[in-house]
Design an enzyme around this catalytic site. Structure first.
Site, PDB file in Angstrom:
ATOM      1  N   TYR A 211       5.771 -31.675   5.522  1.00 30.12           N
ATOM      2  CA  TYR A 211       6.674 -31.369   4.669  1.00 30.12           C
ATOM      3  C   TYR A 211       7.209 -32.823   4.003  1.00 30.12           C
ATOM      4  O   TYR A 211       7.464 -32.690   2.465  1.00 30.12           O
ATOM      5  CB  TYR A 211       7.913 -31.323   5.661  1.00 30.12           C
ATOM      6  CG  TYR A 211       9.334 -30.667   5.056  1.00 30.12           C
ATOM      7  CD1 TYR A 211       9.470 -29.538   4.742  1.00 30.12           C
ATOM      8  CD2 TYR A 211      10.227 -31.785   4.823  1.00 30.12           C
ATOM      9  CE1 TYR A 211      10.797 -29.090   4.173  1.00 30.12           C
ATOM     10  CE2 TYR A 211      11.449 -31.495   4.354  1.00 30.12           C
ATOM     11  CZ  TYR A 211      11.849 -30.118   4.036  1.00 30.12           C
ATOM     12  OH  TYR A 211      13.091 -29.654   3.377  1.00 30.12           O
TER      13      TYR A 211
ATOM     14  N   SER B 202      14.134 -32.789  -1.360  1.00 31.76           N
ATOM     15  CA  SER B 202      14.757 -33.088   0.004  1.00 31.76           C
ATOM     16  C   SER B 202      14.912 -34.766  -0.028  1.00 31.76           C
ATOM     17  O   SER B 202      14.313 -35.473  -0.682  1.00 31.76           O
ATOM     18  CB  SER B 202      13.905 -32.945   0.981  1.00 31.76           C
ATOM     19  OG  SER B 202      14.249 -33.158   2.240  1.00 31.76           O
TER      20      SER B 202
HETATM   21  P1  NAD Z   1      15.558 -20.891   4.129  1.00 25.28           P
HETATM   22  O1  NAD Z   1      14.872 -20.652   5.220  1.00 25.28           O
HETATM   23  O2  NAD Z   1      17.198 -20.541   4.585  1.00 25.28           O
HETATM   24  O3  NAD Z   1      15.222 -20.364   2.963  1.00 25.28           O
HETATM   25  C1  NAD Z   1      13.754 -20.192   2.518  1.00 25.28           C
HETATM   26  C2  NAD Z   1      13.589 -19.238   1.735  1.00 25.28           C
HETATM   27  O4  NAD Z   1      12.189 -19.471   1.033  1.00 25.28           O
HETATM   28  C3  NAD Z   1      13.771 -17.641   2.028  1.00 25.28           C
HETATM   29  O5  NAD Z   1      14.264 -17.053   1.204  1.00 25.28           O
HETATM   30  C4  NAD Z   1      12.364 -17.378   2.489  1.00 25.28           C
HETATM   31  O6  NAD Z   1      12.243 -16.033   2.506  1.00 25.28           O
HETATM   32  C5  NAD Z   1      11.371 -18.152   1.344  1.00 25.28           C
HETATM   33  N1  NAD Z   1      10.204 -18.244   1.647  1.00 25.28           N
HETATM   34  C6  NAD Z   1       9.596 -18.685   2.668  1.00 25.28           C
HETATM   35  N2  NAD Z   1       8.288 -18.544   2.600  1.00 25.28           N
HETATM   36  C7  NAD Z   1       8.038 -18.018   1.515  1.00 25.28           C
HETATM   37  C8  NAD Z   1       6.818 -17.553   0.823  1.00 25.28           C
HETATM   38  N3  NAD Z   1       5.864 -17.525   1.464  1.00 25.28           N
HETATM   39  N4  NAD Z   1       7.043 -16.687  -0.351  1.00 25.28           N
HETATM   40  C9  NAD Z   1       8.265 -16.386  -1.101  1.00 25.28           C
HETATM   41  N5  NAD Z   1       9.279 -16.953  -0.512  1.00 25.28           N
HETATM   42  C10 NAD Z   1       9.037 -17.660   0.685  1.00 25.28           C
HETATM   43  O7  NAD Z   1      15.605 -22.475   4.038  1.00 25.28           O
HETATM   44  P2  NAD Z   1      16.827 -23.527   3.186  1.00 25.28           P
HETATM   45  O8  NAD Z   1      17.259 -24.572   4.099  1.00 25.28           O
HETATM   46  O9  NAD Z   1      17.732 -22.719   2.346  1.00 25.28           O
HETATM   47  O10 NAD Z   1      15.712 -24.016   2.264  1.00 25.28           O
HETATM   48  C11 NAD Z   1      15.450 -23.857   0.860  1.00 25.28           C
HETATM   49  C12 NAD Z   1      15.066 -25.134   0.352  1.00 25.28           C
HETATM   50  O11 NAD Z   1      15.696 -26.385   0.500  1.00 25.28           O
HETATM   51  C13 NAD Z   1      13.448 -25.519   0.850  1.00 25.28           C
HETATM   52  O12 NAD Z   1      12.560 -25.875  -0.135  1.00 25.28           O
HETATM   53  C14 NAD Z   1      13.626 -26.626   1.785  1.00 25.28           C
HETATM   54  O13 NAD Z   1      12.823 -27.489   2.013  1.00 25.28           O
HETATM   55  C15 NAD Z   1      14.973 -27.468   0.940  1.00 25.28           C
HETATM   56  N6  NAD Z   1      15.882 -28.282   1.566  1.00 25.28           N
HETATM   57  C16 NAD Z   1      16.366 -27.635   2.960  1.00 25.28           C
HETATM   58  C17 NAD Z   1      17.264 -28.632   3.411  1.00 25.28           C
HETATM   59  C18 NAD Z   1      18.095 -28.096   4.680  1.00 25.28           C
HETATM   60  O14 NAD Z   1      18.792 -28.911   5.557  1.00 25.28           O
HETATM   61  N7  NAD Z   1      18.376 -26.867   5.058  1.00 25.28           N
HETATM   62  C19 NAD Z   1      17.357 -30.108   3.082  1.00 25.28           C
HETATM   63  C20 NAD Z   1      16.654 -30.527   2.114  1.00 25.28           C
HETATM   64  C21 NAD Z   1      16.062 -29.462   1.462  1.00 25.28           C
END
Ligand code: NAD
Length: 260
Positions: free
Chosen positions: A155, A142
């Site tokens: 986080y 991130s």
């Molecule tokens: P999201 O909530 O859409 O997806 C998260 C995924 O993780 C889902 O498939 C969920 O089922 C899975 N998950 C959560 N807890 C779990 C567990 N205990 N066991 C197995 N799977 C689990 O979120 P996203 O925005 O797509 O985030 C994905 C990654 O990208 C994360 O690591 C997040 O920190 C990172 N990220 C997101 C953003 C953003 O703005 N959305 C920015 C920077 C980084």
């Protein structure tokens, strides 16, 4: 481009992980999906994805808080798909709170899912990649791996930690044609971000519209959310032969946020 390569993508039932899985399937990879969610919806996602590619798409329900289940995800992938060539550590959760009210159980869950799970999956996958003499590990970090924001103690700590893990393992495995990199996205409009808008509004005492304009996109000079397709494009490049010399890197995809 990735014809026959086998990829595990944790947290691929939603958001960025699902987008990366789609891109890898369309590029010819055989994919093991993972993540939480309704069983029927997951099966529908799996079969839709499989129809878009040239090989199997499977699902394993490992909980990223359970080391034994994570190890089983890797060994089951090896057994059912024949290898583990690409590992994308993407599963993640968020929780927003001032430090003095931050629930210790939320701290433990975020460190477990966003950081320790990557240690467990990498530890299990590296021997298989060494055996085959090729591998790509991508950790979805991130912009919060590079800079902090208030109210996100767990986080930010987990994402800074995953950069340390990325660099360390990159040094250890480089001679085996394995690369380890971290993608550092700015804000992407996924369920994870949608959920934190009301929490951030509460923590800061402002409206949800103000959160989007003054907190989320205020950090991004482009004033645009990063798209899942942009992240998938970078992941594909890292998996390509042209990406072979990018190793141990933290790659911001944040519209200029961390250039501040
Ligand atoms: P999201 O909530 O859409 O997806 C998260 C995924 O993780 C889902 O498939 C969920 O089922 C899975 N998950 C959560 N807890 C779990 C567990 N205990 N066991 C197995 N799977 C689990 O979120 P996203 O925005 O797509 O985030 C994905 C990654 O990208 C994360 O690591 C997040 O920190 C990172 N990220 C997101 C953003 C953003 O703005 N959305 C920015 C920077 C980084």
């Amino acid at each position: 481009m990735l014809k026959g390569k086998v990829a595990i993508i944790t947290g691929s039932t939603s958001g960025i992980g699902l987008g990366l899985a789609t891109a890898l399937v369309r590029a010819g990879a055989h994919v093991m999906l993972n993540g939480l969610g309704d069983a029927d919806e997951i099966e529908a996602t799996r079969s839709t994805l499989e129809a878009q590619g040239a090989g199997p798409v499977l699902y394993h329900g490992a909980n990223m808080l359970k080391p034994a289940e994570i190890a089983d995800l890797v060994t089951t992938t090896r057994e059912k798909l024949g290898a583990v060539d690409i590992l994308v550590n993407n599963a993640g959760i968020q929780f927003v709170s001032p430090i003095e009210d931050f629930p210790p159980e939320k701290w433990d869950a975020i460190i477990g899912i966003n950081l320790s799970s990557a240690f467990h999956s990498i530890r299990a996958a590296v021997p298989l990649m060494k055996q085959s003499g090729w591998g790509r590990i991508i950790n979805m970090a991130s912009a919060h791996a590079l800079v902090a924001s208030p109210f996100k103690a767990a986080y930010v700590a987990a994402k800074h930690g995953i950069l340390g893990l990325t660099k360390t393992v990159a040094l250890e495995v480089a001679a085996h044609n394995i690369t380890v990199n971290a993608i550092c996205p700015g804000y992407v409009r996924t369920p994870l971000v949608e959920k934190q808008i009301p929490d951030t509004a509460k923590a800061r005492g402002i409206s949800e519209e103000d959160v989007i304009r003054d907190v989320l996109l205020a950090a991004q000079p482009t004033k645009k959310f990063v798209t899942i397709e942009q992240l998938a494009g970078l992941a594909l490049f890292l998996c390509s032969d042209e990406g072979a010399s990018i190793n141990g890197a933290a790659l911001p995809v944040d519209g200029g946020w961390t250039a501040h």
